[in-house]
Design a protein around this motif. Structure first.
Motif, PDB file in Angstrom:
ATOM      1  N   ARG A 151       0.840  -1.199   0.000  1.00 18.36           N
ATOM      2  CA  ARG A 151       0.000   0.000   0.000  1.00 18.36           C
ATOM      3  C   ARG A 151       0.871   1.243   0.000  1.00 18.36           C
ATOM      4  O   ARG A 151       1.791   1.369   0.785  1.00 18.36           O
ATOM      5  CB  ARG A 151      -0.911   0.024   1.229  1.00 18.36           C
ATOM      6  N   GLY A 152       0.544   2.167  -0.884  1.00 16.48           N
ATOM      7  CA  GLY A 152       1.295   3.409  -0.974  1.00 16.48           C
ATOM      8  C   GLY A 152       0.966   4.349   0.165  1.00 16.48           C
ATOM      9  O   GLY A 152       0.098   4.101   0.984  1.00 16.48           O
ATOM     10  N   GLY A 153       1.666   5.457   0.199  1.00 19.75           N
ATOM     11  CA  GLY A 153       1.405   6.465   1.218  1.00 19.75           C
ATOM     12  C   GLY A 153       2.341   6.342   2.396  1.00 19.75           C
ATOM     13  O   GLY A 153       3.305   5.588   2.381  1.00 19.75           O
ATOM     14  N   VAL A 154       2.026   7.113   3.402  1.00 15.14           N
ATOM     15  CA  VAL A 154       2.902   7.175   4.566  1.00 15.14           C
ATOM     16  C   VAL A 154       2.178   6.803   5.857  1.00 15.14           C
ATOM     17  O   VAL A 154       2.644   7.108   6.934  1.00 15.14           O
ATOM     18  CB  VAL A 154       3.513   8.593   4.707  1.00 15.14           C
ATOM     19  N   HIS A 155       1.051   6.131   5.749  1.00 16.08           N
ATOM     20  CA  HIS A 155       0.232   5.874   6.930  1.00 16.08           C
ATOM     21  C   HIS A 155       0.251   4.414   7.388  1.00 16.08           C
ATOM     22  O   HIS A 155      -0.627   3.989   8.128  1.00 16.08           O
ATOM     23  CB  HIS A 155      -1.210   6.300   6.658  1.00 16.08           C
ATOM     24  N   GLN A 156       1.254   3.662   6.999  1.00 20.11           N
ATOM     25  CA  GLN A 156       1.300   2.251   7.363  1.00 20.11           C
ATOM     26  C   GLN A 156       1.338   2.055   8.882  1.00 20.11           C
ATOM     27  O   GLN A 156       0.718   1.130   9.400  1.00 20.11           O
ATOM     28  CB  GLN A 156       2.502   1.555   6.716  1.00 20.11           C
ATOM     29  N   HIS A 157       2.053   2.937   9.592  1.00 19.48           N
ATOM     30  CA  HIS A 157       2.127   2.808  11.045  1.00 19.48           C
ATOM     31  C   HIS A 157       0.748   3.002  11.682  1.00 19.48           C
ATOM     32  O   HIS A 157       0.384   2.281  12.607  1.00 19.48           O
ATOM     33  CB  HIS A 157       3.123   3.825  11.630  1.00 19.48           C
ATOM     34  N   GLN A 205      -1.319   0.190  13.734  1.00 17.56           N
ATOM     35  CA  GLN A 205      -1.779   0.511  15.077  1.00 17.56           C
ATOM     36  C   GLN A 205      -3.287   0.251  15.220  1.00 17.56           C
ATOM     37  O   GLN A 205      -3.741  -0.294  16.218  1.00 17.56           O
ATOM     38  CB  GLN A 205      -1.456   1.964  15.405  1.00 17.56           C
ATOM     39  N   ALA A 206      -4.062   0.618  14.212  1.00 22.20           N
ATOM     40  CA  ALA A 206      -5.512   0.385  14.244  1.00 22.20           C
ATOM     41  C   ALA A 206      -5.822  -1.114  14.302  1.00 22.20           C
ATOM     42  O   ALA A 206      -6.708  -1.541  15.053  1.00 22.20           O
ATOM     43  CB  ALA A 206      -6.178   1.018  13.019  1.00 22.20           C
ATOM     44  N   ARG A 210      -6.091   4.351   7.233  1.00 21.16           N
ATOM     45  CA  ARG A 210      -5.387   5.156   8.227  1.00 21.16           C
ATOM     46  C   ARG A 210      -6.309   5.683   9.320  1.00 21.16           C
ATOM     47  O   ARG A 210      -5.851   6.055  10.392  1.00 21.16           O
ATOM     48  CB  ARG A 210      -4.648   6.315   7.561  1.00 21.16           C
ATOM     49  N   GLU A 211      -7.612   5.690   9.057  1.00 23.18           N
ATOM     50  CA  GLU A 211      -8.580   6.169  10.047  1.00 23.18           C
ATOM     51  C   GLU A 211      -8.972   5.072  11.035  1.00 23.18           C
ATOM     52  O   GLU A 211      -9.581   5.354  12.048  1.00 23.18           O
ATOM     53  CB  GLU A 211      -9.832   6.714   9.355  1.00 23.18           C
TER      54      GLU A 211
END
Length: 124
Positions: free
Chosen positions: A27-33, A37-38, A76-77
């Motif tokens: 998955r692209g983007g910068v929200h993997q962390h 966490q979710a 990411r949400e």
């Protein structure tokens, strides 16, 4: 299913890193962390994380209270339970489902890899 010896993997830091690593691959983007966490937050709140679908857009969770296996979208949400799809009902343990469906998952939780002997068999 073969009987495993020793203890199943349980390092939470390694688990977090493994999920982030898989999400970075797919998955692209910068929200993997945030996504990892979710997933782990839901896991800590009673539903057990089992794995990620092929696109890593939905996670498989086992709810021991209702004995259901669910496919839940996440981003990411957080996780989106309102869009969950029930995969199986009346399960006491999702291991047999994992054994039968591991090829369709991009990532399997280390506990279920251990229980099902998937580490000996290679990916996922």
């Amino acid at each position: 299913m073969e009987t495993r010896r020793g203890e199943p993997p349980s390092d939470p830091t390694a688990l977090f890193r493994a999920i982030v690593s898989k999400l970075r691959e797919t998955r692209g983007g910068v929200h993997q962390h945030r996504m990892a966490q979710a997933l782990l937050q839901r896991d800590a709140n009673g539903s057990r994380l089992v794995g990620l679908d092929e696109a890593t857009e939905r996670a498989v969770f086992f709810n021991p209270a209702s004995r259901t296996l669910e496919l839940i979208p996440f981003d990411r949400e957080g996780t989106h339970e309102e869009r969950a799809e029930v995969l199986s009902r009346r399960l006491s343990d999702p291991s047999s489902w994992v054994e039968a469906n591991a090829a369709g998952l991009s990532w399997v939780h280390p506990h279920f890899r251990w229980v099902c002997g998937l580490d000996d068999a290679g990916p996922p």
